[in-house]
Design an enzyme around this catalytic site. Structure first.
Site, PDB file in Angstrom:
ATOM      1  N   HIS A 142       0.824  -1.209   0.000  1.00 47.46           N
ATOM      2  CA  HIS A 142       0.000   0.000   0.000  1.00 47.46           C
ATOM      3  C   HIS A 142       0.858   1.259   0.000  1.00 47.46           C
ATOM      4  O   HIS A 142       0.543   2.247  -0.668  1.00 47.46           O
ATOM      5  CB  HIS A 142      -0.927   0.003   1.220  1.00 47.46           C
ATOM      6  CG  HIS A 142      -1.833   1.189   1.261  1.00 47.46           C
ATOM      7  ND1 HIS A 142      -1.458   2.390   1.814  1.00 47.46           N
ATOM      8  CD2 HIS A 142      -3.082   1.362   0.774  1.00 47.46           C
ATOM      9  CE1 HIS A 142      -2.448   3.258   1.686  1.00 47.46           C
ATOM     10  NE2 HIS A 142      -3.451   2.651   1.053  1.00 47.46           N
ATOM     11  N   CYS A 175      35.544 -14.065 -26.683  1.00 48.84           N
ATOM     12  CA  CYS A 175      35.810 -12.630 -26.542  1.00 48.84           C
ATOM     13  C   CYS A 175      37.046 -12.188 -27.321  1.00 48.84           C
ATOM     14  O   CYS A 175      37.599 -11.124 -27.067  1.00 48.84           O
ATOM     15  CB  CYS A 175      35.940 -12.247 -25.064  1.00 48.84           C
ATOM     16  SG  CYS A 175      37.198 -13.155 -24.160  1.00 48.84           S
TER      17      CYS A 175
END
Length: 791
Positions: free
Chosen positions: A412, A730
């Site tokens: 809430h 890579c």
């Protein structure tokens, strides 16, 4: 007219248009029961007419009118005192006997309809002005769970009536312009769902306004702990169109609220083997999403729903539904607001939490632990409290930002903060440190509620961004590829510049660049002179820049991989580095990390990674171990990392640079300690061929396309995939040699990481190769491999 005069109506007698008769919650339950094909626990509701009858028969209207005369809701002390007197006045009156008898008879009939004597029910308050599309009264009146017996139900209905005058309800009505005596309250008496899991659900992302997905939050036990913010729930994101699960974030839960067998509820500890489990099955997530779609389609607006899964039959139930009030209005009128991004070069994190309501602000902190001190809170201060519960609305209205110890994205407190347009961070305790005990009262802080981070001091404004290059990148089309294309990056300051390239993340971030550009000093030297924090802070800052620029795309940081000769070039390095005849094959990578002579320096690297992930809240950061010669080294290094708080998990991956033949040959054993591999083709080619890549004399032999190298790579992919590990590369070879890129994709590589200047080329090349592979499979006339690539 009969409906309007009735004291009590069953759910199937109510529709959404009956808000004035039975309040928002009750009328919505009636609408769902009568007109929407979703499972809703059955029940009945007392009406606004019954509420007014009770007040008129007892003379409460005059008493309340007298009590609230001259009330100043901005005077917190007066608000508390007056509201307490009103509630007590209501509780002191006896409900008229005919109304008591009617409720008791309906309760008995409910039991007969569902085949249970004295069934357990939930009694939910439903105000006649709540759940309107332009005003949310959510949670402002009370709910009572797991109650049974006619007398108890009657008592709870009266308590619901009294809850119409809580501090938060009175304050909110006053600010929304509702007359306190015009608003009436219905009490929905609904069959109790014995929830083993429960939560909330939205058909719009409540943090961003994106309406393409359905957001579901769930926790073990009854849903009150989700709404109240007591626990941090799981988050599930589901594509609204297809109901495919887009994302799952499972959070640990140590306590839950459960129903007691004889009535009422209690908090219990979640068993250890369940604390980290997913609260809903994938099938249940999809069932809820289907329900949400039906409800939104029927109502014609974004919806906020509560749900529960009954432990007795695992059936999913919708407990209530109401229009979502914030983004329905914003998206309709203005579109989703753009978030401001702030980039700083020096920031000290105090706490971190969940970004419940986005925004960036700075101001003075006011820590409040007790509602009795709300009247001390001043306009424009930053509210820090244990839990931003609805009782704090008067202070929230004045706050510049809100930070709480507890709470979830759809509690809430979060909802009200978004409605008020206030930046809000909740659940700091679940992310490490409680805000109320960590942030000193009265200090200046900067709130980054977009990322859930609180920084000490006022962070300077960033320089204006230059969007010129972004336009060019956005205009160019890049086809999607199954093979992810990552980017290699060294300089963190280039991250923003390259962030708009069509890459899927950073496959290799070289840590060495930060050392030589920003730190300049040997880590052991800094430890010796008492400045180890310089390593942590400078590394973390450089890594942060990259992770923040690329978010939410992943960033894989390679731990330091200097050779001893390179370390010696750092200030103070002479004292700690050996003179090695072949530094390239010497004391580097993993062999340093567990060595007693270097381990304390490696721990600083781990601390920097943890700071970025946990303090800066950038969970897209993963790591990679370079130059790891044997399985024992890998086990030692991952244990040190775990001891430093970096354990492999669902949102933290540990990769291994596959650049030594042993990494390939023993991949089945390395698999136990890592999540994937990134092939360092430069070193791997050198070591497979026994060829020094820095020696011009034999450079003509050095070639990544050599059959021995390709066989090693294909073998690694096959072995890694058998254990569910991913494989990337890579090196430069995929972007330099198209045929090598084709070999990798045909071998099943998961991703390729290339330099920024070749990202676009490689992306398009990969797409062409993948399309060619599909065509070859379709026609059966593709080129055959002429070399045997099997090891």
């Amino acid at each position: 007219m009969e409906k309007e005069k009735a004291f009590l109506l069953w759910f199937d007698q109510l529709e959404r248009k009956d808000v004035a008769i039975a309040g928002g919650k009750s009328s919505s339950l009636g609408e769902l029961t009568s007109h929407v094909d979703v499972p809703v626990p059955y029940g009945f509701a007392t009406t606004a007419c019954a509420y007014r009858y009770f007040f008129e028969k007892t003379g409460l209207y005059e008493k309340i009118k007298s009590l609230i005369a001259g009330l100043d809701v901005d005077n917190s002390a007066q608000l508390r005192e007056v509201c307490a007197k009103v509630r007590q006045a209501i509780m002191d009156e006896e409900m008229p006997q005919d109304l008591q008898d009617l409720i008791a008879e309906a309760y008995k009939e409910l039991g007969e309809k569902v085949g249970q004597a004295d069934p357990f029910v939930a009694v939910r308050s439903s105000a006649t002005a709540e759940d309107l599309p332009d005003a949310s009264f959510a949670g402002q009146q009370d709910t009572y769970l797991n109650v049974k017996g006619a007398e108890t139900i009657v008592a709870k209905v009266k308590e619901c009536y009294a809850s119409c005058f809580t501090d938060r309800a009175v304050y909110y009505r006053e600010k929304q312009g509702f007359d306190h005596l015009d608003v009436a309250l219905s009490a929905a008496v609904q069959m109790m769902v014995f929830s083993k899991a429960a939560g909330v659900m939205f058909t719009v992302n409540v943090a961003t306004g994106d309406d393409k997905n359905i957001l579901i939050e769930g926790a073990w036990g009854l849903g009150e702990y989700v709404v109240q913010g007591t626990v941090t729930p799981d988050n599930y994101t589901v594509n609204k169109e297809t109901c495919a699960i887009v994302e799952k974030n499972v959070n640990a839960q140590d306590v839950k609220l459960i129903r007691k067998a004889d009535g009422d509820c209690e908090e219990v500890v979640v068993p250890l083997d369940e604390q980290n489990e997913q609260k809903l099955t994938d099938e249940q997530i999809k069932q809820l999403a289907e329900c949400a779609k039906k409800i939104e389609a029927h109502y014609g607006c974004y919806m906020d729903m509560e749900w529960g899964v009954d432990e007795r039959d695992n059936k999913v139930y919708i407990l209530q539904a109401r229009p979502e009030t914030v983004w329905s209005r914003r998206n309709k009128e203005n579109g989703a607001p753009k978030e401001e991004k702030k980039v700083t070069t020096d920031r000290k994190v105090i706490v971190k939490g969940l970004p419940a309501s986005p925004g960036n602000v700075a101001g003075r902190v006011h820590v409040i632990l007790d509602p009795s001190h709300i009247d001390e809170f001043k306009e424009g201060e930053i509210l820090v409290t244990e839990m931003t519960a609805p009782d704090w609305v008067p202070a929230m209205k004045k706050a510049k930002a809100i930070v709480t110890d507890s709470g979830g994205m759809t509690c809430h407190a979060s909802i009200v903060s978004r409605e008020l347009g206030i930046p809000c961070i909740v659940g700091t305790k679940s992310r490490g440190e409680a805000a109320t005990t960590t942030i000193p009262d009265g200090i200046d802080v900067t709130i980054d509620a977009t990322h859930g981070v609180v920084y000490e001091g006022i962070i300077e404004e960033p320089k204006a961004e230059q969007p010129a290059q972004q336009v060019v990148a956005a205009a160019e089309y890049f086809p999607p590829t199954g093979t992810k294309i990552y980017m290699n990056l060294g300089d963190p300051e280039l991250a923003e510049k390259y962030a708009n390239l069509p890459c899927d993340g950073i496959g290799l971030m070289r840590e060495e660049f930060i050392w030589t550009t920003y730190i300049h000093e040997h880590p052991l030297y800094l430890i010796k002179i008492g400045q180890p924090e310089k390593v942590v802070d400078q590394l973390a800052e450089g890594i942060r820049q990259v992770c923040q620029a690329m978010a939410p795309r992943p960033v894989t940081l390679r731990f330091s991989d200097f050779k001893s000769s390179e370390y010696r070039d750092l200030k103070g390095g002479d004292e700690f580095e050996p003179n090695e005849p072949s530094a390239l094959l010497g004391w580097r990578g993993a062999s340093r990390y567990y060595d007693p002579k270097y381990i304390e320096a490696f721990k600083l690297e781990c601390m920097a990674v943890r700071k970025v992930r946990e303090e800066f809240g950038l969970k897209n950061l993963n790591v990679m171990i370079p130059f790891c010669r044997n399985v024992e080294e890998c086990e030692k290094v991952t244990k040190i990392m775990a001891d430093c708080g970096l354990s492999r998990g669902k949102d933290f991956k540990v990769w291994l640079m596959a650049e030594i033949p042993s990494n390939i040959i023993l991949a089945d054993q390395f698999n136990k300690f890592v999540d994937g591999y990134s092939i360092g083709s430069n070193d791997l080619t050198m070591l497979v061929l026994g060829c020094d890549r820095d020696n011009d004399t034999v450079s003509h032999i050095y070639d990544e396309r050599n059959l021995a190298v390709r066989r090693a790579i294909r073998h690694l992919i096959e072995v890694a995939h058998k254990d569910g590990k991913t494989v990337s590369i890579c090196g430069q070879a995929p972007s330099v040699y198209p045929e090598f890129c084709e070999f990798l994709i045909k071998s099943g590589i998961d991703s390729m990481s290339v330099n920024p200047d070749t990202v676009k080329f490689t992306k398009k090349l990969a797409a062409q190769i993948e399309q060619r592979i599909m065509m070859d499979a379709l026609t059966g006339k593709g080129r055959q491999e002429v070399e045997d690539l099997n090891w």
